[in-house]
Scaffold this motif. Structure first.
Motif, short mmCIF file in Angstrom:
data_model
loop_
_atom_site.label_atom_id
_atom_site.label_comp_id
_atom_site.label_asym_id
_atom_site.label_seq_id
_atom_site.Cartn_x
_atom_site.Cartn_y
_atom_site.Cartn_z
N THR A 315 21.55 11.57 36.02
CA THR A 315 22.83 12.20 36.38
C THR A 315 22.68 13.64 36.84
O THR A 315 23.19 14.00 37.91
N PRO A 316 22.01 14.51 36.07
CA PRO A 316 21.86 15.90 36.57
C PRO A 316 21.04 15.99 37.85
O PRO A 316 21.29 16.86 38.69
N TYR A 317 20.06 15.09 38.02
CA TYR A 317 19.26 15.10 39.25
C TYR A 317 20.12 14.74 40.45
O TYR A 317 20.01 15.35 41.52
N LEU A 318 20.98 13.74 40.27
CA LEU A 318 21.90 13.38 41.35
C LEU A 318 22.79 14.56 41.72
O LEU A 318 22.97 14.89 42.90
N ASN A 319 23.34 15.21 40.71
CA ASN A 319 24.32 16.27 40.96
C ASN A 319 23.70 17.52 41.58
O ASN A 319 24.30 18.14 42.45
N THR A 320 22.52 17.89 41.14
CA THR A 320 21.93 19.16 41.59
C THR A 320 21.04 19.02 42.81
O THR A 320 20.89 19.98 43.57
N VAL A 321 20.44 17.86 43.00
CA VAL A 321 19.50 17.69 44.11
C VAL A 321 20.08 16.79 45.20
O VAL A 321 20.27 17.21 46.34
N TYR A 326 26.31 16.66 49.89
CA TYR A 326 27.22 15.53 50.14
C TYR A 326 28.37 15.47 49.14
O TYR A 326 29.37 14.84 49.39
N LYS A 327 28.17 16.10 47.98
CA LYS A 327 29.20 16.23 46.94
C LYS A 327 29.56 14.91 46.28
O LYS A 327 29.53 14.78 45.07
N ASP A 328 29.94 13.90 47.06
CA ASP A 328 30.35 12.62 46.50
C ASP A 328 29.30 11.57 46.85
O ASP A 328 28.87 11.47 48.00
N ILE A 329 28.91 10.78 45.87
CA ILE A 329 27.87 9.78 46.09
C ILE A 329 28.26 8.77 47.16
O ILE A 329 27.41 8.19 47.83
N LYS A 330 29.56 8.56 47.34
CA LYS A 330 30.02 7.63 48.36
C LYS A 330 29.68 8.09 49.77
O LYS A 330 29.68 7.29 50.71
#
Length: 743
Positions: A315-321, A326-330
């Motif tokens: 989760t933190p890797y997705l958010n910070t890297v 892109y901000k939103d995973i979609k």
């Protein structure tokens, strides 16, 4: 006559039976052998419940990993069961997963059945009679869609292949061949001693028990079908973020008429059946029980590996890297998600002792500590599963490549990197400095990318060209903005310096400003406004523009520093000789014999050195005698005689290195390296100059063993016009002596 017929007929039948009848020493079928052994009573009852008694009592060719009565007693105790609680479904699972196609004694069980023949010691799995077949789950028809797993990778399905599960076994022969030890086995099965012949967590206590229809290996554990990697991933919610990436972006469904017809016949139901498939962007499909199918049996000798990061790690890797821009995973492009998943997927078994030497589809090893980072591990039917407390930091997300790749504002630069330099700039061992090229900056220069035609474009004065020409131009620009810096040479842009870019052209920096040949032509100053450090280098952001490719000729570069007769520049006298010589083409505005796209170094003597060349007879001019010594009087830059014109041309050609661009940075031509000039002798042989290159100290030796030194750049002005002048695939240097040739 009738009696004779009966006598002879009886004799023939006896002979037939003796020849073709059942040999006296032939063992009975597997079921009957188990009965004779006396310690498989529970297994026989389970076989009866499974409906496989006829199969194991008839002709066939099987390997059966048979759990003995003691194995079942352990199984019942561990699961609080009794024989009567084993239903037919469970019984069928136990029997069919223990039942392997083809009969293998231990002399071949460790060998891989390749299409080219047996490969000794290469196998550790065999295909079983068990498969999952149809199931229900979320799909196009709702939460209870009838599904079947794909049985090939790349989102494909092969009708007629049941996607049978494999059972792993571990032999001394295989471990020796694969250079594994008992610790590799005990990493997954700490409660079982490695005996040299283990089946999953069981030990073979009697091997090679022969039967009419196969071979029995007696084991001391009951083994149920192992889950596939897909099934294993779904069993633990601590990997739900990782699993959701597959579910949300990498899974599709395809209705299959053949499978639907089969299902309707078998069940009497009218449901449509869909194949659940994983995107072809992935290195493999986690629900595919087969291996790569490059060979029919290749699942015997390899499998997949999956490292699933926990939610707390991912989760933190997705958010910070991954989602920084892109901000939103979609909003993430599928290729970024696929790279993130593929970074955690291996199309080979990653054994615990070989994390550092087994590469995934991105060419990277497992960057985990097998002791500290693995929170869960399990052998599965189609590979091995590791739950990990760290994220595999893929090179595409941690190197200088990542800055463009993860920011949609740099889509053209990313495409260019993918086309030309991705392998290099994503290597953690190759260090680079990158000057970022945004889409907006490239668009302002007229460059773009047509997603419909998949072509680079260039628009000028309302006219657009596409294809090879703009692509080549963009490749040159890209190379100008990427600098190999193995020793971090551009980690600081304070002070002054020069660097060779990836394309062999040079850029310069001065107190956090940078320049290329084109910015020099335009008189631009590009200022560094920000930077970021990555695992293999640094990226810089410029206030405006980019390091573009020059367009002028080398002769025009010389002219730019020549000045006028009333305000002479450092190259004035050399330029005057040039434009009036046979070495110059007025129509092309260029020095003759300069090839488009070639690299050159031009050495331009100081005025004092050129005066000495006149005195020494290497340039036309006038001299006088002062105190008995020949002394310079004037230059004759536009001689009239053929001999003097040839003298000038030879002088100019001998001061230009052909095919090489050298800066005083101590990198090329360090210790007396010869390089060709544009000058050839009367026999057509190329004449060379020899360089001795040290940082800020470049010396050139001529044919007569004389030495000239490149004068220091004038750092009082921005990109001075003395030495290190950035030309078109060329560098121009002023030298303190002229160069003589033997002719």
């Amino acid at each position: 006559m009738l009696c004779l017929i009966l006598v002879f007929g009886g004799c023939r039948k006896k002979a037939f039976d003796e020849y073709y009848g059942r040999p006296d020493n032939l063992q009975p079928p597997i079921y009957q052998v188990l009965q004779q052994r006396g310690n498989f009573t529970t297994l026989l009852a389970v076989i009866d419940k499974s409906g496989y008694k006829p199969t194991l009592s008839a002709a066939g060719y099987w390997t059966f990993f048979a759990p003995n009565d003691a194995a079942f007693q352990k199984y019942f105790t561990a699961n609080n069961l009794t024989l009567d609680k084993i239903d037919s479904v469970t019984a069928r699972k136990i029997v069919t997963y223990a039942l392997v196609y083809n009969a293998f004694q231990t002399d071949h069980l460790s060998d891989y059945q390749s299409g080219a023949g047996w490969v000794p010691g290469a196998a550790f799995k065999r295909r079983t009679a068990y498969y999952d077949s149809f199931y229900t789950g979320p799909g196009p028809e709702g939460p209870n869609t009838v599904l079947i797993s794909q049985n090939r990778n790349a989102a494909t399905y092969q009708f007629g292949d049941n996607n049978n599960k494999y059972i792993p076994y571990f032999t001394s022969a295989f471990f020796a061949s694969a250079k594994l030890t008992a610790s590799d086995y005990n990493y997954f099965f700490p409660g079982t001693t490695f005996s040299g012949f283990n089946v999953v967590n069981g030990t073979v206590v009697n091997k090679d028990i022969l039967a009419e229809n196969g071979v029995i290996h007696e084991i001391d554990q009951v083994v149920l079908p192992l889950p596939s990697l897909e099934q294993k991933l779904a069993t633990n919610s601590q990997y739900s973020v990782f699993k959701n990436l597959y579910d949300q972006f990498m899974i599709g469904y395809s209705a299959n008429a053949d499978i639907t017809s089969r299902y309707n016949v078998l069940t009497g139901k009218s449901d449509k059946v869909y194949v659940k498939f994983y995107s072809a962007l992935l290195s493999y499909a986690p629900n595919n029980e087969n291996f790569l199918k490059l060979d029919d049996n290749d699942g015997q000798q390899n499998g997949y590996s999956m490292f699933a990061p926990t939610n707390d790690a991912l989760t933190p890797y997705l958010n910070t890297v991954i989602l920084e821009f892109y901000k939103d995973i979609k909003n993430l492009p599928p290729n970024i998600i696929a790279d993130l998943l593929n970074a955690h997927m291996w199309t080979s078994i990653v054994w615990p002792s070989k994390f550092n030497t087994t590469a995934n589809s991105l060419g990277e090893p497992a960057r985990f500590n097998a002791s500290a980072d693995v929170v869960e591990k399990q052998f599965c039917s189609n590979g091995v599963f590791y739950g990990v407390s760290q994220v595999q930091k893929a090179n595409v997300f941690s190197t200088v490549y990542a800055r463009a790749y993860l920011d949609p504002a740099y889509s053209i630069m990313t495409r260019l990197l993918n086309d030309f330099l991705k392998t290099q700039v994503t290597s953690p061992t190759l260090k680079y400095t990158v000057f970022m090229m945004s889409d907006a900056t490239l668009n302002a220069l007229g460059y773009g990318f047509n997603t419909t035609t998949s072509n680079y474009t260039f628009t000028q004065n309302g006219s657009t060209t596409s294809g090879a020409t703009p692509k080549a131009a963009l490749q040159r620009i890209l190379n100008l903005n990427i600098v190999p810096t193995p020793n971090g040479e551009l980690n600081s842009l304070a002070g002054d310096g020069i660097a060779e870019t990836n394309g062999g052209e040079y850029i310069r920096w001065h107190n956090n400003t940078v320049s290329s040949g084109r910015t020099v032509e335009l008189g631009q100053t590009l200022t560094v406004v920000d930077s970021r450090t990555y695992s293999n280098g640094k990226v810089y952001f410029l206030n405006s523009g980019l390091l573009d490719a020059p367009t002028k000729t080398i002769a025009a570069d010389i002219a730019a520093n020549a000045g006028t007769s009333t305000a002479q520049g450092p190259y004035y006298d050399f330029y005057q000789y040039l434009i009036n010589s046979t070495a110059y083409s007025a129509a092309a505005g260029e020095i003759n014999n300069i090839q488009l796209g070639g690299n050159y170094t031009v050495f331009i003597p100081t005025q004092a050195a050129m005066k000495q060349a006149v005195v020494d007879g290497f340039l036309p001019g006038t001299t006088t005698i002062v105190g008995g010594v020949k002394t310079f009087a004037s230059f004759t830059t536009n001689p009239t005689t053929t001999a003097d014109k040839d003298l000038v041309a030879r002088f100019i050609y001998f001061h230009i290195l052909n095919g090489i661009t050298i800066a005083p940075d101590g990198k090329k031509g360090v210790n007396g390296t010869p390089f060709p000039t544009l000058l050839k002798d009367s026999q057509g042989n190329t004449l060379n100059l020899i360089t001795f290159n040290q940082p800020n100290n470049l010396k050139i030796q001529d044919n007569q063993v004389r030495t000239a030194t490149v004068t220091p750049p004038n750092n009082n002005s921005y990109f001075p016009a003395t030495s290190n002048y950035l030309g078109n695939r060329a560098l121009l240097h002023q030298i303190d002596n002229y160069l003589r040739y033997n002719y």
